[in-house]
Scaffold this active site. Sequence first.
Site, mmCIF file in Angstrom:
data_model
loop_
_atom_site.group_PDB
_atom_site.id
_atom_site.type_symbol
_atom_site.label_atom_id
_atom_site.label_comp_id
_atom_site.label_asym_id
_atom_site.label_seq_id
_atom_site.Cartn_x
_atom_site.Cartn_y
_atom_site.Cartn_z
ATOM 1 N N LEU A 1 -16.784 -23.726 -43.575
ATOM 2 C CA LEU A 1 -16.649 -25.037 -42.956
ATOM 3 C C LEU A 1 -15.719 -24.888 -41.755
ATOM 4 O O LEU A 1 -14.772 -24.085 -41.793
ATOM 5 C CB LEU A 1 -16.049 -26.049 -43.935
ATOM 6 N N ASP A 2 -15.974 -25.662 -40.692
ATOM 7 C CA ASP A 2 -15.037 -25.678 -39.567
ATOM 8 C C ASP A 2 -13.643 -26.015 -40.087
ATOM 9 O O ASP A 2 -13.494 -26.753 -41.074
ATOM 10 C CB ASP A 2 -15.452 -26.745 -38.540
ATOM 11 N N MET A 3 -12.639 -25.501 -39.415
ATOM 12 C CA MET A 3 -11.270 -25.708 -39.856
ATOM 13 C C MET A 3 -10.954 -27.195 -40.056
ATOM 14 O O MET A 3 -10.310 -27.588 -41.028
ATOM 15 C CB MET A 3 -10.289 -25.103 -38.842
#
Length: 548
Positions: free
Chosen positions: A395-397
């Site tokens: 997942l994106d940060m």
Amino acid sequence: MTASLFQFFPTDVLGEALPEKFTFPFYYEPHPLSVYAADLLKEYLATQTEWKHNFGLNPDEKGLEIGKMFGVLVVQNQQGELGYLWAFSGKLAESNTWSHFVPTVYDMLDEEGYFKKEEVLLNAINHQIKTLEEDVNYLDAKENLQKTNAQAELEITSQKKLIKKNKKLRAEKRTNALTNSEEEVLNKESQDEGILLKKMMQYWQHKLKAAQAELAPFEAKLETLKEERKSKSAALQQQLFEEYAFLNQYQKLKSLSEIFNGNPPAGAGECAAPKLLHYAFQHQLKPIAMTEFWWGKSPKSEVRKHGQFYPACTGKCEPILKHMLQGIPLDDNPFLQNQAEHSELEIIFEDDYLLLVNKPAEMLSVPGKQIKDSVATRLKKKYPETTGPLVVHRLDMSTSGILLIAKSSEIYKKLQHQFIKRSIKKRYVALLDGVIEGKKGEINLPLRVDLDNRPNQLVCYEYGKKAITHWEVIEKTTTRTKVYFYPITGRTHQLRVHAAHSLGLNTPIVGDDLYGTKANRLHLHAESITFIHPISNETVSMYCPAPF
């Protein structure tokens, strides 16, 4: 210093406290003084009549639509008086120089400058090349060689086919008993055909040599002119890289060639930030704060909203600003700060083979270049006996939600295979910063990384990878829309770009600091996942509600 470029703040604004440090250019909240100066620039852009540029804001205006980045720099002069400077990126209305704006570091459009004078010489060579390429004698010689080649190939090929055919016929005749005289006739036919082919090839070689000799002087002249053009163009480019030299507060100049080791990207040095700082250092003005904003219609590839503030680009500006801001205290670089340091990693499901965790927003899925704390590192510490990669997908940060974790290499490979086959189903929930039309749909916009501004992504139909998202509206208010996202592919920033881009939903996710406007967090959460358990072969569905 030109008086019109240093503009004084009104007295009612001067009570605003100055920032302790200069703006970190690549991630910032604009200081109130910067916002005030930017608002004045926006008002000027909306009302000025000095020049005309099609920003794409007026649907009735004809011609090429080009939105543009503008920048403001809050500065202090040697008398301690506070003012501001304005700049635009690249050219504006086909010029580098307009009143109220700082000039470019090196004006390639100056008719008396080195670049324009050398450009005249290059144009003269281009004219000679074009004239020669359109010369009737050259075209006739070129056509003659092509026709001679074609005719030679045709006749020689025909003769070879005839020889092959006759050879076959003679072989058939030899299956019967032949007299000596009949055998001599056949041998003579074969010999004559070979001699004719040899003479034919000699004839066409002579004709081709003559045609090539006729064309050669033209080709040699063209080659000489093109080599001269290439040499002059390379020298001019190198000179340009040397002329583009930027000052810092120590009055030290550094050229584009030095900064980028001789190979700067196209357009480097033409952004607003380097122009503003260079002018400030030229005129002994102290930089206090800075901001940049987009004015006009968004380009088709990037996500740019009219009037919105944006950081400086990393590919072109970061190396230049590293030199220009040397020795100036900057706001903290948030990319070096672990914003998830005190966040807890919640395990929502576990068995002997795998885990499902709820990743907090701002925690990395795997270790980064600067920050090592991540889901992977925390779980490796908690489960030291695990083998292979732990994190099956990412997942994106800034995105929170469900992550699937494997406890062994074998489980990892089996789960990865499901992702590759796209049999794993995921659902995200997002809050959009606006009201969208429609109830559901599909977004199909291919994506690639923005090489000049990593990690941002661009929509690119030529080099982008396929990116497909299905969406569905859950609820609406007067200002916001809550949606479900069902990603069919899993590209970097896919949901964020598909939401914000003008060809997507044209409405960024609340808190998207890359493609929208910063808030307390990115309102994007991976709330459910469905997959086949690699050992039991049973369908597993997990749900984790969004914290917003």
